[in-house]
Design a protein around this motif. Structure first.
Motif, short mmCIF file in Angstrom:
data_model
loop_
_atom_site.label_atom_id
_atom_site.label_comp_id
_atom_site.label_asym_id
_atom_site.label_seq_id
_atom_site.Cartn_x
_atom_site.Cartn_y
_atom_site.Cartn_z
N ILE A 110 -12.60 5.54 -5.78
CA ILE A 110 -12.89 4.91 -4.49
C ILE A 110 -11.63 4.58 -3.68
N PRO A 111 -10.63 3.88 -4.26
CA PRO A 111 -9.46 3.54 -3.44
C PRO A 111 -8.74 4.76 -2.89
N TYR A 112 -8.74 5.86 -3.64
CA TYR A 112 -8.09 7.08 -3.16
C TYR A 112 -8.87 7.69 -1.99
N ILE A 113 -10.20 7.66 -2.10
CA ILE A 113 -11.04 8.17 -1.01
C ILE A 113 -10.88 7.29 0.23
N LEU A 114 -10.82 5.97 0.04
CA LEU A 114 -10.60 5.06 1.16
C LEU A 114 -9.28 5.36 1.86
N ALA A 115 -8.23 5.60 1.08
CA ALA A 115 -6.91 5.88 1.67
C ALA A 115 -6.93 7.17 2.47
N LEU A 116 -7.62 8.19 1.95
CA LEU A 116 -7.72 9.46 2.67
C LEU A 116 -8.54 9.30 3.96
N ALA A 117 -9.63 8.53 3.88
CA ALA A 117 -10.44 8.29 5.06
C ALA A 117 -9.61 7.56 6.13
N ALA A 118 -8.83 6.57 5.70
CA ALA A 118 -7.96 5.84 6.64
C ALA A 118 -6.95 6.79 7.28
N ALA A 119 -6.38 7.68 6.47
CA ALA A 119 -5.40 8.65 6.99
C ALA A 119 -6.03 9.53 8.06
N SER A 120 -7.28 9.94 7.84
CA SER A 120 -7.94 10.80 8.82
C SER A 120 -8.17 10.06 10.13
N PHE A 121 -8.58 8.80 10.06
CA PHE A 121 -8.82 8.03 11.27
C PHE A 121 -7.53 7.78 12.04
N LEU B 170 -7.79 0.37 4.48
CA LEU B 170 -6.53 0.20 3.75
C LEU B 170 -6.48 -1.11 2.94
N PRO B 171 -6.94 -2.24 3.51
CA PRO B 171 -6.96 -3.46 2.68
C PRO B 171 -7.84 -3.31 1.44
N GLU B 172 -8.99 -2.61 1.58
CA GLU B 172 -9.85 -2.41 0.41
C GLU B 172 -9.16 -1.52 -0.61
N ALA B 173 -8.50 -0.46 -0.15
CA ALA B 173 -7.79 0.43 -1.07
C ALA B 173 -6.63 -0.30 -1.74
N ALA B 174 -5.99 -1.21 -1.00
CA ALA B 174 -4.82 -1.93 -1.52
C ALA B 174 -5.18 -2.86 -2.68
N GLU B 175 -6.46 -3.21 -2.79
CA GLU B 175 -6.88 -4.09 -3.88
C GLU B 175 -6.78 -3.39 -5.24
N ALA B 176 -6.80 -2.05 -5.23
CA ALA B 176 -6.79 -1.30 -6.49
C ALA B 176 -5.53 -0.45 -6.67
N LEU B 177 -4.81 -0.17 -5.58
CA LEU B 177 -3.65 0.70 -5.66
C LEU B 177 -2.35 -0.09 -5.47
N GLU B 178 -1.30 0.37 -6.11
CA GLU B 178 0.03 -0.18 -5.85
C GLU B 178 0.45 0.23 -4.44
N PRO B 179 1.28 -0.60 -3.77
CA PRO B 179 1.71 -0.26 -2.40
C PRO B 179 2.27 1.15 -2.27
N HIS B 180 3.09 1.57 -3.25
CA HIS B 180 3.69 2.91 -3.19
C HIS B 180 2.62 3.99 -3.32
N GLN B 181 1.63 3.75 -4.20
CA GLN B 181 0.53 4.71 -4.36
C GLN B 181 -0.27 4.83 -3.06
N LEU B 182 -0.54 3.68 -2.45
CA LEU B 182 -1.32 3.67 -1.22
C LEU B 182 -0.58 4.40 -0.11
N GLY B 183 0.71 4.09 0.04
CA GLY B 183 1.50 4.76 1.07
C GLY B 183 1.57 6.26 0.85
N THR B 184 1.70 6.67 -0.41
CA THR B 184 1.76 8.09 -0.73
C THR B 184 0.45 8.79 -0.37
N MET B 185 -0.69 8.15 -0.68
CA MET B 185 -1.99 8.74 -0.37
C MET B 185 -2.19 8.89 1.14
N VAL B 186 -1.82 7.86 1.90
CA VAL B 186 -1.99 7.92 3.35
C VAL B 186 -1.08 9.01 3.94
N LEU B 187 0.18 9.04 3.49
CA LEU B 187 1.11 10.06 3.98
C LEU B 187 0.60 11.47 3.64
#
Length: 247
Positions: A194-205, A53-70
């Motif tokens: 990459i940041p989107y894939i990272l967020a999805l991987a985090a969501a799965s874990f 998530l920290p790596e994904a957060a470097e490229a995504l806005e907080p709302h984008q990151l939260g949406t991807m994880v959700l």
């Protein structure tokens, strides 16, 4: 020559990490595998929250990151529900809890996404400087081994044989090679994903840890069980923290 380095590095970071983790899991950790679910929870949550998530957060806005994880959590819920329906359809006469069985395909999918991103990142490092590429490879290996131990324990705990658990982990590790090749071919187009894939991987874990593994821990309710479980969760988090410094 750059492509050869990328292929060697992704194989080392993927398959060698899996084999090292399997060796540890089947020798030193063999007799306490069923007790290490807490360790797996710690590793999965720590990798998700402290690395991916920290790596994904470097490229995504907080709302984008939260949406991807959700969205990822909802997708993995749907995937697991589908796996359970299929499993129950074939064994509807058995009144057995199959929830942990579905963790196998999910852990392979999540790990495959993570390894794919590692492959892309290794390709980027080698294209910039071979020395940086090999330094990154060493960091990936040191980071992957404890995670693969956790994955191996999840698969064994889900009822997979040692051979099948090893095969599934090797299969998911090969996505690192695919990521390396695609990164080398179309780096500029791939890195945006990459940041989107990272967020999805985090969501799965996160989903696997909280939905599949924590309920397993709650089946053992003695105070002594809590102490062991909490200590192992802390140990899993500690291993990731130690390895994150070199990643």
């Amino acid at each position: 020559m750059t492509l050869i380095n990328i292929l060697l590095a992704t194989l080392a970071g993927g398959v060698l990490s899996v084999l090292a983790a399997a060796t540890l899991s089947l020798t030193l950790l063999k007799d306490i595998a069923h007790k290490l679910v807490g360790f797996s929870v710690g590793i999965l949550l720590a990798i998700a929250f402290l690395d991916l998530l920290p790596e994904a957060a470097e490229a995504l806005e907080p709302h984008q990151l939260g949406t991807m994880v959700l969205a990822g959590i909802l997708v993995f819920f749907a995937l697991e529900k589908t796996a359970l329906w299929r499993h129950d359809h074939h064994e509807d006469s058995d009144h057995v809890c199959h929830s942990n069985h579905a963790a196998g395909p999910l852990i392979v999918l999540g790990d495959g996404l993570h390894n794919f991103v590692d492959g892309v990142l290794l390709a980027a490092a080698f294209l910039q400087d071979p020395a940086l590429g090999w330094a990154t490879t060493i960091a990936v290996i040191s980071h992957e081994v404890p995670q693969e131990v956790g994955d191996f324990m999840v698969l064994l705990g889900a009822g997979y044989s040692r051979a099948k658990a090893l095969w599934l982990n090797v299969l998911s590790s090969l996505t690192s090679v695919l990521g390396g090749i695609l990164g080398w071919l179309t780096l500029s187009g791939t890195t945006g994903a990459i940041p989107y894939i990272l967020a999805l991987a985090a969501a799965s874990f996160i989903y696997i840890a909280v939905a599949d593994l924590v309920p397993e821990l709650h089946k053992h309710r003695k105070p002594s069980d809590f102490v062991i479980q909490f200590s192992l969760m802390a140990a899993g988090i500690g291993v990731v923290l130690l390895n994150s410094h070199g990643h």
